[in-house]
Design a protein around this motif. Sequence first.
Motif, PDB file in Angstrom:
ATOM      1  N   THR A  24       0.997  -1.091  -0.073  1.00 59.55           N
ATOM      2  CA  THR A  24      -0.056  -0.106  -0.061  1.00 59.55           C
ATOM      3  C   THR A  24       0.874   1.286   0.117  1.00 59.55           C
ATOM      4  OG1 THR A  24      -0.117   0.124   2.394  1.00 59.55           O
ATOM      5  CG2 THR A  24      -1.935  -1.418   1.355  1.00 59.55           C
ATOM      6  N   HIS A  25       0.188   2.448  -0.039  1.00 59.16           N
ATOM      7  CA  HIS A  25       1.003   3.661  -0.124  1.00 59.16           C
ATOM      8  C   HIS A  25       1.538   4.050   1.125  1.00 59.16           C
ATOM      9  CE1 HIS A  25       1.499   8.179  -0.029  1.00 59.16           C
ATOM     10  NE2 HIS A  25       1.599   7.898  -1.541  1.00 59.16           N
ATOM     11  N   HIS A  26       0.644   3.578   2.313  1.00 62.63           N
ATOM     12  CA  HIS A  26       1.285   3.870   3.423  1.00 62.63           C
ATOM     13  C   HIS A  26       2.680   3.037   3.751  1.00 62.63           C
ATOM     14  CE1 HIS A  26       1.056   4.519   7.965  1.00 62.63           C
ATOM     15  NE2 HIS A  26       1.316   3.190   7.945  1.00 62.63           N
ATOM     16  N   SER A  27       2.576   1.788   3.402  1.00 61.49           N
ATOM     17  CA  SER A  27       3.776   0.888   3.740  1.00 61.49           C
ATOM     18  C   SER A  27       4.865   1.344   2.644  1.00 61.49           C
ATOM     19  CB  SER A  27       3.217  -0.705   3.308  1.00 61.49           C
ATOM     20  OG  SER A  27       2.405  -1.273   4.097  1.00 61.49           O
ATOM     21  N   MET A  28       4.680   1.785   1.665  1.00 66.76           N
ATOM     22  CA  MET A  28       5.706   2.422   0.843  1.00 66.76           C
ATOM     23  C   MET A  28       6.491   3.442   1.314  1.00 66.76           C
ATOM     24  SD  MET A  28       7.037   1.643  -2.278  1.00 66.76           S
ATOM     25  CE  MET A  28       8.710   2.305  -1.562  1.00 66.76           C
ATOM     26  N   THR A  29       5.686   4.500   1.970  1.00 65.53           N
ATOM     27  CA  THR A  29       6.242   5.751   2.905  1.00 65.53           C
ATOM     28  C   THR A  29       6.995   5.052   3.837  1.00 65.53           C
ATOM     29  OG1 THR A  29       4.207   7.152   2.146  1.00 65.53           O
ATOM     30  CG2 THR A  29       5.586   7.579   4.311  1.00 65.53           C
ATOM     31  N   SER A  30       6.672   3.837   4.532  1.00 68.83           N
ATOM     32  CA  SER A  30       7.159   3.573   5.561  1.00 68.83           C
ATOM     33  C   SER A  30       8.432   2.954   5.100  1.00 68.83           C
ATOM     34  CB  SER A  30       6.692   2.331   6.469  1.00 68.83           C
ATOM     35  OG  SER A  30       7.389   1.759   7.365  1.00 68.83           O
ATOM     36  N   MET A  31       8.536   2.139   3.861  1.00 74.93           N
ATOM     37  CA  MET A  31       9.685   1.540   3.556  1.00 74.93           C
ATOM     38  C   MET A  31      10.720   2.679   3.014  1.00 74.93           C
ATOM     39  SD  MET A  31       9.470  -1.738   3.433  1.00 74.93           S
ATOM     40  CE  MET A  31       8.389  -1.141   5.023  1.00 74.93           C
ATOM     41  N   GLU A  32      10.488   3.661   2.603  1.00 74.03           N
ATOM     42  CA  GLU A  32      11.312   4.832   2.400  1.00 74.03           C
ATOM     43  C   GLU A  32      11.988   5.171   3.581  1.00 74.03           C
ATOM     44  OE1 GLU A  32       8.826   6.624  -1.510  1.00 74.03           O
ATOM     45  OE2 GLU A  32       8.469   7.671   0.291  1.00 74.03           O
ATOM     46  N   THR A  33      11.525   5.248   4.640  1.00 72.84           N
ATOM     47  CA  THR A  33      12.277   5.521   6.079  1.00 72.84           C
ATOM     48  C   THR A  33      13.081   4.319   6.363  1.00 72.84           C
ATOM     49  OG1 THR A  33      10.534   6.945   6.445  1.00 72.84           O
ATOM     50  CG2 THR A  33      11.831   6.454   8.273  1.00 72.84           C
ATOM     51  N   LYS A  34      12.531   3.151   6.482  1.00 71.81           N
ATOM     52  CA  LYS A  34      13.119   1.982   7.003  1.00 71.81           C
ATOM     53  C   LYS A  34      14.024   1.431   6.045  1.00 71.81           C
ATOM     54  CE  LYS A  34       9.343  -0.254   9.643  1.00 71.81           C
ATOM     55  NZ  LYS A  34       8.211   0.579   9.369  1.00 71.81           N
ATOM     56  N   PHE A  35      14.050   1.306   4.739  1.00 69.24           N
ATOM     57  CA  PHE A  35      14.934   0.921   3.841  1.00 69.24           C
ATOM     58  C   PHE A  35      15.374   1.801   2.951  1.00 69.24           C
ATOM     59  CE2 PHE A  35      12.803  -2.757   5.568  1.00 69.24           C
ATOM     60  CZ  PHE A  35      13.913  -3.554   6.236  1.00 69.24           C
TER      61      PHE A  35
END
Length: 311
Positions: free
Chosen positions: A134-145
């Motif tokens: 999801t878009h929300h998870s993608m935003t988190s991936m940009e921060t985490k990884f």
Amino acid sequence: MSAAGGSALIFMGTGCSSAIPYPRCLISPSHPPCHVCFQSLSLPPNRNPNYRCNASLLIDYCQTDGNHTYVLIDAGKTFRETVLRWFVYHQIPRIDSIVLTHEHADAVLGLDDVRSVQPISPTNDIDPTPVYLTHHSMTSMETKFPYLVKKKLTQGQEIRRVAQFSWNIIAEDCNQPFFASGLKLTPLPVMHGEDYICLGFLFGDKSKVAYLSDVSRIPATTEYVISKSGARQMDLLILDALYKTGSNKFHFCLPQTLETVKRLCPKQALLIGMNHEFDHHKDNELLMEWSRREGILVQLAHDGLRVPINL
């Protein structure tokens, strides 16, 4: 659920976020000690259903031409361990696509280790593995990884060997299915706590499977899609069950899980996400009694379980 098409579901992990055994049960044992956690270290993995890694499912999808593709749902903290335990055991040669339910640690922190199953190239010149999220998870991936999210190298920056991904945004909408390596999946939005939406997934044409790993409440729109009284009866429902008793704000516990199974009325249900309260053999005996009484087969899944299914 015959295996005429050669497809199968392989449970990479069936445990909670902490996985089983709990380290504290081993390093600071209670009196008497935790039976499940101590027992989970006493046997090899293929004979030890109480050893549980983070919830994850591998779909071995046999397409109409006989070729197999491998779609992984979630790659959490224990991903590397599950590869060593089950990819070799079940002769899984690769991962073709990854589908993420959400961006919590037990679903994504193994993404860094995906490079261990990708081809080796010193210049990272390999086909990236598609990831659907999801878009929300993608935003988190940009921060985490940030190093796993595609970006241009700055001048003078050295190429580092990391997992290669192509990121694909999917909707939190039952009416917007997508394809991962030829397999059609339908997002199933559920609540994982009342302030957080997690995805489950519906897949299969000949046999319908619903996978709901992290759920505290199923919205009416999602329930309609996977219930016998709604759009269709599931051949197999894979469902969250954290504790044996009581309730939890973020997960179904066994009483809520069984209520949900009765309401949705699948042909069969397999439970995942269990903590160390569950003893696989003893609790499956109790569930068999419940199954005979209610007319729906319900069992605890276990790591490494391979379920042939005609998708």
